[in-house]
Design a protein around this motif. Structure first.
Motif, PDB file in Angstrom:
ATOM      1  N   ARG A 199       0.846  -1.197   0.000  1.00  0.00           N
ATOM      2  CA  ARG A 199       0.000   0.000   0.000  1.00  0.00           C
ATOM      3  C   ARG A 199       0.872   1.233   0.000  1.00  0.00           C
ATOM      4  O   ARG A 199       1.824   1.344   0.777  1.00  0.00           O
ATOM      5  CB  ARG A 199      -0.932   0.025   1.213  1.00  0.00           C
ATOM      6  CG  ARG A 199      -1.910   1.193   1.169  1.00  0.00           C
ATOM      7  CD  ARG A 199      -3.029   1.024   2.186  1.00  0.00           C
ATOM      8  NE  ARG A 199      -4.102   1.968   1.907  1.00  0.00           N
ATOM      9  CZ  ARG A 199      -4.170   3.190   2.442  1.00  0.00           C
ATOM     10  NH1 ARG A 199      -3.251   3.611   3.285  1.00  0.00           N
ATOM     11  NH2 ARG A 199      -5.181   3.991   2.123  1.00  0.00           N
TER      12      ARG A 199
ATOM     13  N   ALA B 179       0.111  -4.428   3.231  1.00  0.00           N
ATOM     14  CA  ALA B 179      -1.285  -4.335   3.682  1.00  0.00           C
ATOM     15  C   ALA B 179      -2.021  -5.633   3.380  1.00  0.00           C
ATOM     16  O   ALA B 179      -1.858  -6.204   2.297  1.00  0.00           O
ATOM     17  CB  ALA B 179      -1.980  -3.172   2.983  1.00  0.00           C
TER      18      ALA B 179
ATOM     19  N   PRO C 222      -6.906  -3.848   0.434  1.00  0.00           N
ATOM     20  CA  PRO C 222      -7.037  -2.409   0.194  1.00  0.00           C
ATOM     21  C   PRO C 222      -7.974  -1.781   1.221  1.00  0.00           C
ATOM     22  O   PRO C 222      -8.849  -2.450   1.772  1.00  0.00           O
ATOM     23  CB  PRO C 222      -7.639  -2.341  -1.209  1.00  0.00           C
ATOM     24  CG  PRO C 222      -8.326  -3.642  -1.398  1.00  0.00           C
ATOM     25  CD  PRO C 222      -7.551  -4.646  -0.597  1.00  0.00           C
TER      26      PRO C 222
ATOM     27  N   ASP D  30      -9.232   2.964  -1.944  1.00  0.00           N
ATOM     28  CA  ASP D  30      -7.946   2.687  -2.588  1.00  0.00           C
ATOM     29  C   ASP D  30      -8.140   2.258  -4.036  1.00  0.00           C
ATOM     30  O   ASP D  30      -9.090   1.546  -4.368  1.00  0.00           O
ATOM     31  CB  ASP D  30      -7.196   1.564  -1.867  1.00  0.00           C
ATOM     32  CG  ASP D  30      -6.506   2.011  -0.605  1.00  0.00           C
ATOM     33  OD1 ASP D  30      -6.556   3.218  -0.276  1.00  0.00           O
ATOM     34  OD2 ASP D  30      -5.903   1.145   0.063  1.00  0.00           O
TER      35      ASP D  30
ATOM     36  N   TYR E  43      -1.888  -1.192  -3.602  1.00  0.00           N
ATOM     37  CA  TYR E  43      -3.059  -0.434  -3.196  1.00  0.00           C
ATOM     38  C   TYR E  43      -2.642   1.022  -3.036  1.00  0.00           C
ATOM     39  O   TYR E  43      -1.710   1.332  -2.292  1.00  0.00           O
ATOM     40  CB  TYR E  43      -3.626  -0.978  -1.879  1.00  0.00           C
ATOM     41  CG  TYR E  43      -3.914  -2.465  -1.927  1.00  0.00           C
ATOM     42  CD1 TYR E  43      -4.643  -3.013  -2.978  1.00  0.00           C
ATOM     43  CD2 TYR E  43      -3.435  -3.318  -0.945  1.00  0.00           C
ATOM     44  CE1 TYR E  43      -4.906  -4.375  -3.027  1.00  0.00           C
ATOM     45  CE2 TYR E  43      -3.697  -4.681  -0.989  1.00  0.00           C
ATOM     46  CZ  TYR E  43      -4.433  -5.200  -2.029  1.00  0.00           C
ATOM     47  OH  TYR E  43      -4.692  -6.543  -2.086  1.00  0.00           O
TER      48      TYR E  43
ATOM     49  N   GLU F 101      -3.750   4.810  -1.985  1.00  0.00           N
ATOM     50  CA  GLU F 101      -4.757   5.685  -1.390  1.00  0.00           C
ATOM     51  C   GLU F 101      -5.003   6.810  -2.395  1.00  0.00           C
ATOM     52  O   GLU F 101      -4.176   7.047  -3.274  1.00  0.00           O
ATOM     53  CB  GLU F 101      -4.345   6.159   0.003  1.00  0.00           C
ATOM     54  CG  GLU F 101      -3.174   7.076   0.090  1.00  0.00           C
ATOM     55  CD  GLU F 101      -3.552   8.544   0.007  1.00  0.00           C
ATOM     56  OE1 GLU F 101      -4.689   8.947   0.304  1.00  0.00           O
ATOM     57  OE2 GLU F 101      -2.675   9.313  -0.385  1.00  0.00           O
TER      58      GLU F 101
END
Length: 98
Positions: free
Chosen positions: A28, A45, A48, A52, A63, A65
């Motif tokens: 992530r 991570a 997600p 995401d 993933y 953000e």
């Protein structure tokens, strides 16, 4: 959309493929937002988070953000492992096809 090099795919799969991790585990990338900078944080991570963007290539999952997705929209993620076993991720401009 962020693209992944073959090196990034291999490293991400190595880092996220362990019996104790869920099968949807990925990397992530999120913005830190410290002092208005565009610094990015990278972490492993299990899935997600809401909102995401998911980038998947050959079983490697990234993933992003929303802020990171916007920053990396036209970028390429690469990765390599040095002789000591440390992983280094780099972000570069996507190559344009002629």
């Amino acid at each position: 959309m962020l693209t992944l090099t073959d090196g990034a795919v291999q490293v991400i799969r190595t880092v996220t493929t362990h019996p104790e991790l869920p099968p949807q585990t990925g990397i992530r990338i999120a913005t830190s937002g410290i002092d208005g900078s565009n610094a990015l944080n990278l972490s492993v991570a299990p899935a997600p988070e809401a909102g995401d963007q998911v980038v998947e290539a050959e079983g490697a999952r990234v993933y992003l953000e929303p802020g990171a997705a916007e920053l990396l929209d036209d970028k390429t993620l690469d990765a390599e492992v040095d002789p000591q076993g440390d992983v280094a991720f780099t972000i570069g401009d996507s190559e344009t096809e002629v």
